[in-house]
Design a protein around this motif. Sequence first.
Motif, short mmCIF file in Angstrom:
data_model
loop_
_atom_site.label_atom_id
_atom_site.label_comp_id
_atom_site.label_asym_id
_atom_site.label_seq_id
_atom_site.Cartn_x
_atom_site.Cartn_y
_atom_site.Cartn_z
N ALA A 198 -0.55 7.33 -2.15
CA ALA A 198 -1.77 8.09 -2.38
C ALA A 198 -2.65 8.10 -1.14
CB ALA A 198 -2.54 7.52 -3.56
N THR A 199 -2.76 6.96 -0.49
CA THR A 199 -3.55 6.87 0.74
C THR A 199 -2.97 7.77 1.82
OG1 THR A 199 -4.23 4.60 0.24
CG2 THR A 199 -4.39 5.31 2.53
N LEU A 200 -1.64 7.76 1.96
CA LEU A 200 -0.98 8.63 2.94
C LEU A 200 -1.22 10.10 2.61
CD1 LEU A 200 2.45 6.78 3.30
CD2 LEU A 200 0.53 6.74 4.91
N LEU A 208 -1.87 9.85 -9.50
CA LEU A 208 -1.14 8.58 -9.42
C LEU A 208 -0.35 8.34 -10.71
CD1 LEU A 208 -0.60 6.01 -7.77
CD2 LEU A 208 -2.62 5.00 -8.84
N SER A 225 2.46 5.44 -6.15
CA SER A 225 1.80 4.21 -5.71
C SER A 225 0.53 4.51 -4.95
CB SER A 225 2.74 3.37 -4.83
OG SER A 225 2.88 3.96 -3.55
N GLN A 226 -0.36 3.54 -4.92
CA GLN A 226 -1.61 3.70 -4.20
C GLN A 226 -1.35 3.84 -2.70
OE1 GLN A 226 -4.77 4.06 -5.65
NE2 GLN A 226 -5.06 4.78 -3.55
N ARG A 227 -0.33 3.17 -2.20
CA ARG A 227 0.00 3.29 -0.78
C ARG A 227 0.32 4.72 -0.40
NH1 ARG A 227 4.61 3.33 2.23
NH2 ARG A 227 5.90 3.09 0.37
N GLY A 251 6.72 7.74 1.07
CA GLY A 251 5.92 8.17 2.19
C GLY A 251 6.71 9.00 3.18
N HIS A 255 -3.80 11.45 0.98
CA HIS A 255 -5.18 11.81 1.32
C HIS A 255 -5.33 11.97 2.84
CE1 HIS A 255 -6.92 11.62 -2.65
NE2 HIS A 255 -6.47 10.39 -2.84
N GLU A 256 -4.70 11.09 3.59
CA GLU A 256 -4.77 11.19 5.05
C GLU A 256 -4.10 12.47 5.56
OE1 GLU A 256 -2.90 7.59 6.32
OE2 GLU A 256 -4.70 6.35 6.03
N VAL A 298 -4.51 14.45 -5.73
CA VAL A 298 -3.47 13.42 -5.74
C VAL A 298 -3.48 12.72 -7.08
CG1 VAL A 298 -2.62 11.33 -4.63
CG2 VAL A 298 -3.68 13.13 -3.24
#
Length: 276
Positions: A241-243, A254, A237-239, A206, A245-246, A252
């Motif tokens: 991935a969320t960052l 995975l 990681s999904q974590r 991240g 997208h934000e 994205v």
Amino acid sequence: MPRMPTEQRQPGPLSGQRVLVTRPSHQSQQQAELLRAQGAEAVLLPLLSIEPLAEPDPAFSHARHCVLDLDLYHAVIVISANAARLGIDLVDEYWPQLPVGVHWMAIGASTAARLHDYGIEARHSSSGYDSEALLQAPELQQIEGLRILILRGDGGRETLASELQSRGARVDQATLYRRIRPQLNRACIESAIYALPLSAILITSGESLSNLVALAEQVGSTEGLAQLLHCPLVIPSQRIATLAHEAGFKQVILASGPDDQSMIGALLTKIDAEKD
């Protein structure tokens, strides 16, 4: 950065692909070589630098004190390959032979492999590459009153330490290095991410993602940044991935893990799917 000469790349499924490699400089060469073996042009732009701590830094003094007490710990958890490298260097100064009865554990297969290189067999989760996965290990269930040491860099997530403490463990964290944003000049950044279109970006943390966005905004136009955000982004990681997208990334991908093979494998799968 100069483009990699074509003659150094082999024909392969990634021929014609320009892929951004963002690992720290001392960890990027293997990923770059694997990409070139698949025919890609590997563009190196290190988004993190690893700065080992040393005396008289108080954090290093604390880490050294923890290592001196190594035989008192139920488990030693190593967060990263950098923590493995620097941690074992420190351990070797005080422990010619490792104390028995200490459970060595690693976040991810790559870190476990690095410890194996030093003769340490460390448990890692086969179901994930993060703290949440490792917390399922049997050695970390009934730990009330036991001491656990975490070897890490500064500024990382606190999930692991917090959960272990909630289970009743006494947790010490030995900080061995700092992650800093490299000092990159404007021409280097522009050459890597804007001079020619990128086919994909490989990001494994991240913090690297945040640094990429900051550098892109620093030197790029609104149009150039929008183009970058449409570039396929491979993450582990999904974590993250969320960052992503934000942050505004539109594609994205995975990967199954942060190791080089998994990251490049995810990119190959995408290319294959586009051919069908």
